[in-house]
Design a protein around this motif. Structure first.
Motif, PDB file in Angstrom:
ATOM      1  N   ASP A  18     -15.489 -34.103 -23.674  1.00  0.00           N
ATOM      2  CA  ASP A  18     -15.966 -34.780 -22.466  1.00  0.00           C
ATOM      3  C   ASP A  18     -15.725 -33.955 -21.215  1.00  0.00           C
ATOM      4  OD1 ASP A  18     -16.584 -36.982 -24.107  1.00  0.00           O
ATOM      5  OD2 ASP A  18     -14.538 -37.751 -23.913  1.00  0.00           O
ATOM      6  N   THR A  19     -15.310 -32.704 -21.386  1.00  0.00           N
ATOM      7  CA  THR A  19     -15.002 -31.849 -20.248  1.00  0.00           C
ATOM      8  C   THR A  19     -16.193 -30.956 -19.937  1.00  0.00           C
ATOM      9  OG1 THR A  19     -12.674 -31.830 -20.894  1.00  0.00           O
ATOM     10  CG2 THR A  19     -13.385 -30.152 -19.333  1.00  0.00           C
ATOM     11  N   MET A  20     -16.659 -31.032 -18.704  1.00  0.00           N
ATOM     12  CA  MET A  20     -17.870 -30.317 -18.338  1.00  0.00           C
ATOM     13  C   MET A  20     -17.629 -28.818 -18.163  1.00  0.00           C
ATOM     14  SD  MET A  20     -21.077 -30.487 -17.657  1.00  0.00           S
ATOM     15  CE  MET A  20     -22.396 -29.709 -16.743  1.00  0.00           C
ATOM     16  N   SER A  21     -16.744 -28.472 -17.262  1.00  0.00           N
ATOM     17  CA  SER A  21     -16.528 -27.066 -16.944  1.00  0.00           C
ATOM     18  C   SER A  21     -15.063 -26.708 -17.128  1.00  0.00           C
ATOM     19  CB  SER A  21     -16.959 -26.772 -15.506  1.00  0.00           C
ATOM     20  OG  SER A  21     -16.742 -25.419 -15.170  1.00  0.00           O
ATOM     21  N   ILE A  22     -14.799 -25.601 -17.816  1.00  0.00           N
ATOM     22  CA  ILE A  22     -13.444 -25.111 -18.029  1.00  0.00           C
ATOM     23  C   ILE A  22     -13.365 -23.696 -17.456  1.00  0.00           C
ATOM     24  CG2 ILE A  22     -11.701 -24.512 -19.759  1.00  0.00           C
ATOM     25  CD1 ILE A  22     -13.086 -26.582 -21.607  1.00  0.00           C
ATOM     26  N   GLU A  23     -12.562 -23.528 -16.423  1.00  0.00           N
ATOM     27  CA  GLU A  23     -12.482 -22.240 -15.738  1.00  0.00           C
ATOM     28  C   GLU A  23     -11.063 -21.686 -15.704  1.00  0.00           C
ATOM     29  OE1 GLU A  23     -14.170 -22.963 -11.913  1.00  0.00           O
ATOM     30  OE2 GLU A  23     -16.222 -23.177 -12.663  1.00  0.00           O
ATOM     31  N   ASN A  24     -10.125 -22.350 -16.410  1.00  0.00           N
ATOM     32  CA  ASN A  24      -8.738 -21.885 -16.380  1.00  0.00           C
ATOM     33  C   ASN A  24      -8.195 -21.635 -17.784  1.00  0.00           C
ATOM     34  OD1 ASN A  24      -8.670 -24.526 -17.197  1.00  0.00           O
ATOM     35  ND2 ASN A  24      -7.145 -25.205 -15.716  1.00  0.00           N
ATOM     36  N   PHE A  25      -9.093 -21.404 -18.748  1.00  0.00           N
ATOM     37  CA  PHE A  25      -8.672 -21.062 -20.101  1.00  0.00           C
ATOM     38  C   PHE A  25      -8.548 -19.542 -20.140  1.00  0.00           C
ATOM     39  CE2 PHE A  25      -9.364 -20.457 -24.722  1.00  0.00           C
ATOM     40  CZ  PHE A  25      -8.330 -21.277 -25.175  1.00  0.00           C
ATOM     41  N   ILE A  26      -7.340 -19.060 -20.188  1.00  0.00           N
ATOM     42  CA  ILE A  26      -7.072 -17.650 -19.954  1.00  0.00           C
ATOM     43  C   ILE A  26      -7.861 -16.745 -20.903  1.00  0.00           C
ATOM     44  CG2 ILE A  26      -5.227 -15.954 -19.670  1.00  0.00           C
ATOM     45  CD1 ILE A  26      -5.135 -18.474 -17.828  1.00  0.00           C
ATOM     46  N   GLU A  86     -15.278 -18.721 -17.901  1.00  0.00           N
ATOM     47  CA  GLU A  86     -15.899 -20.036 -17.749  1.00  0.00           C
ATOM     48  C   GLU A  86     -16.523 -20.459 -19.067  1.00  0.00           C
ATOM     49  OE1 GLU A  86     -19.161 -22.407 -14.922  1.00  0.00           O
ATOM     50  OE2 GLU A  86     -18.856 -20.243 -14.701  1.00  0.00           O
ATOM     51  N   THR A  87     -16.332 -21.711 -19.423  1.00  0.00           N
ATOM     52  CA  THR A  87     -16.974 -22.264 -20.617  1.00  0.00           C
ATOM     53  C   THR A  87     -17.121 -23.764 -20.440  1.00  0.00           C
ATOM     54  OG1 THR A  87     -16.928 -22.331 -23.044  1.00  0.00           O
ATOM     55  CG2 THR A  87     -14.826 -22.640 -21.905  1.00  0.00           C
ATOM     56  N   GLU A  88     -17.683 -24.422 -21.433  1.00  0.00           N
ATOM     57  CA  GLU A  88     -17.848 -25.875 -21.412  1.00  0.00           C
ATOM     58  C   GLU A  88     -17.134 -26.472 -22.607  1.00  0.00           C
ATOM     59  OE1 GLU A  88     -22.051 -26.319 -21.436  1.00  0.00           O
ATOM     60  OE2 GLU A  88     -22.286 -25.884 -19.304  1.00  0.00           O
ATOM     61  N   GLY A  89     -16.700 -27.723 -22.450  1.00  0.00           N
ATOM     62  CA  GLY A  89     -15.928 -28.379 -23.482  1.00  0.00           C
ATOM     63  C   GLY A  89     -16.553 -28.338 -24.870  1.00  0.00           C
ATOM     64  N   PRO A  90     -17.788 -28.836 -25.038  1.00  0.00           N
ATOM     65  CA  PRO A  90     -18.400 -28.823 -26.368  1.00  0.00           C
ATOM     66  C   PRO A  90     -18.487 -27.428 -26.976  1.00  0.00           C
ATOM     67  CG  PRO A  90     -19.619 -30.276 -24.908  1.00  0.00           C
ATOM     68  CD  PRO A  90     -18.634 -29.541 -24.051  1.00  0.00           C
ATOM     69  N   LYS A  91     -18.733 -26.418 -26.148  1.00  0.00           N
ATOM     70  CA  LYS A  91     -18.811 -25.050 -26.652  1.00  0.00           C
ATOM     71  C   LYS A  91     -17.447 -24.594 -27.160  1.00  0.00           C
ATOM     72  CE  LYS A  91     -20.233 -20.381 -25.242  1.00  0.00           C
ATOM     73  NZ  LYS A  91     -20.766 -19.565 -24.119  1.00  0.00           N
ATOM     74  N   LEU A  92     -16.385 -24.931 -26.432  1.00  0.00           N
ATOM     75  CA  LEU A  92     -15.040 -24.571 -26.865  1.00  0.00           C
ATOM     76  C   LEU A  92     -14.672 -25.300 -28.151  1.00  0.00           C
ATOM     77  CD1 LEU A  92     -12.375 -23.099 -26.384  1.00  0.00           C
ATOM     78  CD2 LEU A  92     -11.668 -24.994 -24.900  1.00  0.00           C
ATOM     79  N   VAL A  93     -15.086 -26.566 -28.261  1.00  0.00           N
ATOM     80  CA  VAL A  93     -14.789 -27.343 -29.474  1.00  0.00           C
ATOM     81  C   VAL A  93     -15.478 -26.733 -30.689  1.00  0.00           C
ATOM     82  CG1 VAL A  93     -15.154 -29.558 -30.622  1.00  0.00           C
ATOM     83  CG2 VAL A  93     -14.290 -29.502 -28.280  1.00  0.00           C
ATOM     84  N   ARG A  94     -16.727 -26.312 -30.530  1.00  0.00           N
ATOM     85  CA  ARG A  94     -17.424 -25.671 -31.655  1.00  0.00           C
ATOM     86  C   ARG A  94     -16.671 -24.428 -32.120  1.00  0.00           C
ATOM     87  NH1 ARG A  94     -22.051 -27.395 -28.757  1.00  0.00           N
ATOM     88  NH2 ARG A  94     -22.204 -25.418 -27.632  1.00  0.00           N
ATOM     89  N   ALA A  95     -16.184 -23.644 -31.164  1.00  0.00           N
ATOM     90  CA  ALA A  95     -15.428 -22.443 -31.525  1.00  0.00           C
ATOM     91  C   ALA A  95     -14.120 -22.816 -32.218  1.00  0.00           C
ATOM     92  CB  ALA A  95     -15.153 -21.615 -30.269  1.00  0.00           C
ATOM     93  N   MET A  96     -13.446 -23.869 -31.736  1.00  0.00           N
ATOM     94  CA  MET A  96     -12.202 -24.320 -32.366  1.00  0.00           C
ATOM     95  C   MET A  96     -12.452 -24.760 -33.797  1.00  0.00           C
ATOM     96  SD  MET A  96      -9.877 -26.435 -29.596  1.00  0.00           S
ATOM     97  CE  MET A  96     -10.804 -27.913 -29.891  1.00  0.00           C
ATOM     98  N   GLU A  97     -13.512 -25.540 -34.001  1.00  0.00           N
ATOM     99  CA  GLU A  97     -13.787 -26.051 -35.344  1.00  0.00           C
ATOM    100  C   GLU A  97     -14.149 -24.929 -36.298  1.00  0.00           C
ATOM    101  OE1 GLU A  97     -16.065 -29.745 -37.555  1.00  0.00           O
ATOM    102  OE2 GLU A  97     -16.544 -29.293 -35.472  1.00  0.00           O
TER     103      GLU A  97
END
Length: 517
Positions: free
Chosen positions: A250-258, A262-273
């Motif tokens: 549910d997170t739109m913009s992520i700009e502090n993931f070292i 910049e990325t978006e929540g769903p995109k990060l979740v796909r990478a995690m999975e």
């Protein structure tokens, strides 16, 4: 319509099309129809297996269907699927064109075997990061089963329908004309609703599983990290999650993931999975934990029960069930949830174009929401319980510069009011004068923080006065063999990068516990 880089990428994707199909557009004389026609002409020019027709007669214009020449597929987009939905368009083109999906064979067979006509309609907004998951899932189901049809509708372009069907939150799905579901869903979640008996079948399979050495409850950043670290130790690891990804979805913009600018929540979740599934980890999705039964003696097996009727046993358990949006808990909030009361300004903001809305909460999330909404709606009223805003100064300066935003401090919302079908306003009390005031509104966006998902743990692990799991420096709870990590715990600062670190730490602590036991 498409820039050179996007055209090159799309052309490369369309080389994977193996079966001819046609795009049938239904257009009128409006500017949006002209825009859609340009897009579709560009797409058709990229593959000799795609034919474009513009003689469609669908009542929704602009819209277009994708029809396989030798097949029976009913899949339609009403609107121009750009923004977050461009990926949905690309996947639909590939799948209608014969490119196989990444779904497991068991799930494909489950979809193919569904009986009875099912016509799905999904209302989305181009700025909604949760909508593509639903659109893509239902599009794929329509490709795999001729009994299933799907139309994805841009709510911002079809405002009359939105008003008539009272669509006030997206994604919203109708099945055969009746409200079916609201919010993010994947294929498995949709199947659980339409395929009666699937929940019981999955529970029966889980009940037959051997005990795990490490069982992770929750699939957010903490849970993903914990499971990877456990699997790398070569120990039997399982993950049971209500929804893989958790709040990050549910997170739109992520700009502090070292290291990632910049990325978006769903995109990060796909990478995690994808990372999790690279290891021998038993992932069990759509499983909501309902009870924890600690081992009767140290070194014994802990048991976790689930709402589905399943239960799992493990030598160690890592709890990472995260948190959810905190609610106002005032009269009318639940009654008008998704009917004017919303929690995601990015998803639902476009539905309130030209209307008056309120944002509840003066922290970073609330002020960011008010700033974003101000560019869409007629007027934003921000209500803050305290006598000062808590947001970062840079955000406050931006907020003060906006002409269509009013800030009310020392305001305690006491009631959401409506006409029985949708929100019409709210009542708040001035905490200084104790006077009550009414504001006429079309929508209310609640942004007042998070609540830990620990209701199922009462009378087991020790909880703080805020409901968070109390842990020590090694993520251990008060019960030997049970650990916890992430937003569900007392660890300060609820951040993705911190949750991942805590999940890794909990896993290493669980491994240490195993070898010492």
């Amino acid at each position: 319509m498409l820039d050179a880089n996007l055209k090159a990428q799309l052309k490369a994707y369309l080389e994977k099309v193996t079966q001819p199909f046609e795009i049938v557009a239904s257009l009128d004389n409006g500017a949006k129809s002209t825009e859609l026609k340009t897009l579709l002409e560009e797409i058709a020019s990229m593959s000799d297996k795609i034919t474009l027709r513009t003689d469609g007669d669908d009542a929704r214009t602009p819209s277009f269907s994708l029809n396989r020449i030798d097949g029976n597929i009913s899949l339609r987009f009403a609107g121009i699927p750009m923004g977050h939905e461009f990926t949905s368009l690309v996947l639909a083109l590939l799948q209608v064109g014969g490119h196989p999906s990444k779904l497991g064979q068991e799930v494909i067979e489950q979809i193919s075997n569904l009986q009875g006509k099912m016509h799905f309609e999904t209302y989305f907004s181009l700025s909604c990061q949760n909508c593509p998951d639903v659109v893509q899932a239902l599009n794929l189901m329509a490709v795999l089963n001729p009994n299933i049809s799907h139309v994805a509708i841009d709510g911002a372009l079809f405002q009359d329908e939105v008003e008539e069907r009272q669509v006030m939150s997206v994604p919203m799905v109708f099945l055969n004309g009746e409200m079916f579901a609201q919010g993010r869903m994947d294929v498995e979640e949709i199947l659980a609703k339409v395929d009666t008996g699937s929940v019981e079948r999955e529970a029966a399979k889980m009940n037959e599983k051997d005990p795990f050495e490490v069982l992770v409850i929750g699939g957010g950043p903490a849970g993903a990290a914990a499971s990877i670290y456990s699997a790398r130790k070569g120990i039997r690891t399982g993950v049971a999650a209500e929804r893989f990804g958790g709040q990050v979805l549910d997170t739109m913009s992520i700009e502090n993931f070292i290291s990632v600018k910049e990325t978006e929540g769903p995109k990060l979740v796909r990478a995690m999975e994808e990372h999790v599934r690279d290891y021998d980890i038993d992932v069990m999705n759509l499983q909501t934990a309902s009870r924890l039964i600690p081992a009767a003696e140290e070194g014994g097996l802990h048991t976790v029960e689930f709402e589905s009727g399943a239960s799992l046993k493990a030598k160690t358990v890592i709890i990472s069930t995260g948190a959810r949006w905190r609610e106002m808990n005032v009269p009318g909030e639940q009654e008008y949830r998704t009917r004017g009361v919303a929690y995601c300004p990015h998803c639902d903001g476009p539905l309130y174009k030209g209307k008056d809305v309120a944002v509840i909460g003066g922290g970073n999330s609330g002020v960011e929401a008010a700033i974003d909404l101000a560019g869409l709606v007629k007027h934003v009223t921000l209500l803050e319980f305290a006598d000062t805003l808590r947001a970062d100064e840079v955000l406050q300066r931006k907020l003060k510069s906006l002409p269509n935003v009013t800030v009310i401090k020392s305001a305690m919302t006491t009631e959401v009011i409506g006409d029985g079908s949708k929100v019409t306003g709210l009542i708040y009390q001035d905490r200084t004068t104790e006077e009550s005031h009414t504001i006429n509104l079309d929508g209310i966006f609640v942004q007042i923080g998070l609540l830990p998902n620990t209701e199922w743990l009462k009378d087991t692990v020790a909880l703080s006065k805020h409901g968070e799991i109390e842990i020590d420096a090694r993520c251990a709870t008060n019960i030997p063999g049970i650990f916890a990590a992430g937003d569900v715990t007392t660890v300060p600062y609820k951040q993705i990068v911190i949750a991942m670190g805590e999940g890794s730490k909990a896993s290493l602590s669980a491994f240490d516990h195993l070898i010492r036991s």
